[in-house]
Design a protein around this motif. Structure first.
Motif, PDB file in Angstrom:
ATOM      1  N   ALA A 129     108.534  61.541  26.322  1.00  0.00           N
ATOM      2  CA  ALA A 129     108.464  60.088  26.480  1.00  0.00           C
ATOM      3  C   ALA A 129     108.484  59.388  25.126  1.00  0.00           C
ATOM      4  N   LEU A 130     107.881  60.021  24.119  1.00  0.00           N
ATOM      5  CA  LEU A 130     107.788  59.387  22.804  1.00  0.00           C
ATOM      6  C   LEU A 130     108.940  59.785  21.890  1.00  0.00           C
ATOM      7  N   ASP A 131     109.748  60.708  22.356  1.00  0.00           N
ATOM      8  CA  ASP A 131     110.869  61.157  21.540  1.00  0.00           C
ATOM      9  C   ASP A 131     111.807  59.989  21.255  1.00  0.00           C
ATOM     10  N   GLY A 132     112.149  59.840  19.992  1.00  0.00           N
ATOM     11  CA  GLY A 132     113.044  58.757  19.619  1.00  0.00           C
ATOM     12  C   GLY A 132     112.350  57.453  19.324  1.00  0.00           C
ATOM     13  N   GLU A 133     111.019  57.397  19.535  1.00  0.00           N
ATOM     14  CA  GLU A 133     110.285  56.167  19.231  1.00  0.00           C
ATOM     15  C   GLU A 133     110.071  56.077  17.726  1.00  0.00           C
ATOM     16  N   ARG A 134     110.641  55.062  17.148  1.00  0.00           N
ATOM     17  CA  ARG A 134     110.470  54.884  15.705  1.00  0.00           C
ATOM     18  C   ARG A 134     109.001  54.590  15.401  1.00  0.00           C
ATOM     19  N   GLY A 135     108.498  55.226  14.392  1.00  0.00           N
ATOM     20  CA  GLY A 135     107.138  54.949  13.961  1.00  0.00           C
ATOM     21  C   GLY A 135     106.102  55.864  14.562  1.00  0.00           C
ATOM     22  N   VAL A 136     106.479  56.669  15.548  1.00  0.00           N
ATOM     23  CA  VAL A 136     105.538  57.616  16.136  1.00  0.00           C
ATOM     24  C   VAL A 136     105.743  58.966  15.459  1.00  0.00           C
ATOM     25  N   GLU A 155      93.094  59.666  14.957  1.00  0.00           N
ATOM     26  CA  GLU A 155      94.407  59.902  14.366  1.00  0.00           C
ATOM     27  C   GLU A 155      94.421  61.315  13.817  1.00  0.00           C
ATOM     28  N   HIS A 156      95.586  61.927  13.859  1.00  0.00           N
ATOM     29  CA  HIS A 156      95.683  63.301  13.360  1.00  0.00           C
ATOM     30  C   HIS A 156      95.140  63.374  11.927  1.00  0.00           C
ATOM     31  N   PRO A 157      94.318  64.396  11.646  1.00  0.00           N
ATOM     32  CA  PRO A 157      93.703  64.486  10.317  1.00  0.00           C
ATOM     33  C   PRO A 157      94.716  64.467   9.170  1.00  0.00           C
ATOM     34  N   ALA A 158      95.923  64.928   9.431  1.00  0.00           N
ATOM     35  CA  ALA A 158      96.945  64.904   8.379  1.00  0.00           C
ATOM     36  C   ALA A 158      97.467  63.495   8.124  1.00  0.00           C
ATOM     37  N   GLY A 159      97.085  62.550   8.963  1.00  0.00           N
ATOM     38  CA  GLY A 159      97.532  61.171   8.779  1.00  0.00           C
ATOM     39  C   GLY A 159      98.920  60.945   9.358  1.00  0.00           C
ATOM     40  N   THR A 160      99.286  59.683   9.435  1.00  0.00           N
ATOM     41  CA  THR A 160     100.608  59.319   9.953  1.00  0.00           C
ATOM     42  C   THR A 160     101.245  58.333   8.985  1.00  0.00           C
ATOM     43  N   VAL A 161     102.546  58.285   9.012  1.00  0.00           N
ATOM     44  CA  VAL A 161     103.270  57.389   8.097  1.00  0.00           C
ATOM     45  C   VAL A 161     103.013  55.934   8.467  1.00  0.00           C
ATOM     46  N   ASN A 162     103.030  55.642   9.755  1.00  0.00           N
ATOM     47  CA  ASN A 162     102.997  54.246  10.187  1.00  0.00           C
ATOM     48  C   ASN A 162     101.663  53.802  10.768  1.00  0.00           C
ATOM     49  N   GLY A 163     100.685  54.710  10.790  1.00  0.00           N
ATOM     50  CA  GLY A 163      99.343  54.311  11.160  1.00  0.00           C
ATOM     51  C   GLY A 163      99.075  54.290  12.657  1.00  0.00           C
ATOM     52  N   THR A 164      97.792  54.275  12.965  1.00  0.00           N
ATOM     53  CA  THR A 164      97.310  54.166  14.338  1.00  0.00           C
ATOM     54  C   THR A 164      96.354  52.982  14.382  1.00  0.00           C
ATOM     55  N   LEU A 187     100.656  53.093  18.238  1.00  0.00           N
ATOM     56  CA  LEU A 187     101.111  54.184  17.381  1.00  0.00           C
ATOM     57  C   LEU A 187     102.247  53.639  16.535  1.00  0.00           C
ATOM     58  N   GLY A 188     101.986  53.479  15.236  1.00  0.00           N
ATOM     59  CA  GLY A 188     103.008  52.895  14.378  1.00  0.00           C
ATOM     60  C   GLY A 188     103.160  51.412  14.656  1.00  0.00           C
ATOM     61  N   THR A 189     104.378  50.922  14.512  1.00  0.00           N
ATOM     62  CA  THR A 189     104.603  49.477  14.569  1.00  0.00           C
ATOM     63  C   THR A 189     104.898  48.979  15.976  1.00  0.00           C
ATOM     64  N   TYR A 190     105.563  49.783  16.780  1.00  0.00           N
ATOM     65  CA  TYR A 190     106.118  49.259  18.038  1.00  0.00           C
ATOM     66  C   TYR A 190     105.476  49.835  19.298  1.00  0.00           C
ATOM     67  N   CYS A 191     105.082  51.076  19.250  1.00  0.00           N
ATOM     68  CA  CYS A 191     104.666  51.762  20.471  1.00  0.00           C
ATOM     69  C   CYS A 191     103.196  51.464  20.758  1.00  0.00           C
ATOM     70  N   ALA A 192     102.942  50.645  21.757  1.00  0.00           N
ATOM     71  CA  ALA A 192     101.575  50.218  22.049  1.00  0.00           C
ATOM     72  C   ALA A 192     101.214  50.544  23.487  1.00  0.00           C
TER      73      ALA A 192
END
Ligand SMILES: [Zn+2]
Length: 203
Positions: A129-136, A155-164, A187-192
Motif C-alpha cells: 500500500a505504501l509502495d511508491g509513496e514519496r517520503g515514506v 519512528e524507526h530508531p535509524a530515523g527517516t529522511v522525511n520525518g514522522t 509519514l513524511g510530507t504527504y502520507c497521513a
C-alpha cells in the motif's frame, strides 16, 4: 378600499388554479407509470399476487446471545469479551485511515504494526500500500497498542529522511510517543493516517 376588498377572491382563485394544475401533473405521472407498468417486463413478477414475506421473528433474535463479528477473523465474539475466542485478537483495535494512499489498516494488540515500504519489515499488504509513496521510508515507524489499551508510535530508531509527525509535531527517531483516537500520524510530507480507536479500553 373597494378594490382591495375585491382582491381576496382573486387570491383564492389563484390557489385553486394551482391546486388544479398540481392535480393535473399528478394525473399525468400516474398515467405514465401505468403505461410503463403495463408494458414492462416487471409484470411477470406478480408482486400484487404474492403474499408479503413473513416478518422476521424478532423475539428469537433478541433471546440469542449477542455477538459481533471479529474485525480480524469475522468469528462471532460475545458481547463484552475483550478478545476473540477464535483468533485471540483483541476486540479493541485501531484503524489507520489514509486518503493518500487510499488505504485503511486495522491492527489489534498482537505486537507492533510496522509502517514502511520494506516488504519483509512491514506486512506485505502494508508495504504494497505504501509502495511508491514519496517520503515514506522503507522502515518508517511502528504503532503499537499496549496491553492497557494505550497507543504508542515509534519512528524507526535509524530515523527517516522525511520525518514522522503526530498532529504536525515531529517525533524524534526511536522515541515512543503516545497516540490518541483522532490523532493524525504523518509519514513524511504527504502520507497521513487518521487514527481511530475502536472498542473500549481493558477494565
Ligand atoms: Zn478473531
Amino acid at each position: 378600499m373597494t378594490d382591495e376588498g375585491a382582491r381576496p377572491p382573486r387570491y383564492v382563485d389563484k390557489s385553486l388554479a394551482e391546486d388544479v394544475f398540481l392535480d393535473d401533473e399528478d394525473d399525468d405521472e400516474d398515467d405514465e407509470d401505468g403505461e410503463y407498468d403495463g408494458s414492462g417486463e416487471y409484470d411477470g413478477g406478480g408482486e400484487e399476487g404474492d403474499e408479503p414475506p413473513p416478518w422476521p421473528a424478532g423475539s428469537q433474535v433478541s433471546d440469542a446471545p449477542r455477538t459481533h463479528p471479529c474485525w480480524s477473523c469475522a468469528a462471532d465474539v460475545p458481547s463484552g469479551a475483550s478478545t476473540c475466542p477464535e483468533c485471540q485478537e483483541s476486540v479493541r483495535h485501531l484503524r489507520l485511515i489514509s486518503t493518500r494512499p487510499p488505504v485503511q489498516l486495522r491492527h489489534g494488540g498482537c505486537g507492533p504494526l510496522n509502517l514502511g515500504r520494506h516488504p519483509s519489515w512491514a506486512a506485505p499488504t502494508v508495504a504494497a500500500a505504501l509502495d511508491g509513496e514519496r517520503g515514506v521510508s522503507r522502515r518508517h515507524a511502528s504503532i503499537e497498542m499496549a496491553p492497557d489499551g494505550g497507543l504508542w508510535l515509534t519512528e524507526h530508531p535509524a530515523g527517516t529522511v522525511n520525518g514522522t509527525f503526530v498532529n504536525g509535531e515531529r517525533v524524534p527517531p526511536g522515541d515512543r510517543v503516545p497516540v490518541a483516537d483522532g490523532d493524525t500520524v504523518r509519514l513524511g510530507t504527504y502520507c497521513a493516517f487518521t487514527v481511530l480507536v475502536v472498542g473500549e479500553p481493558p477494565a
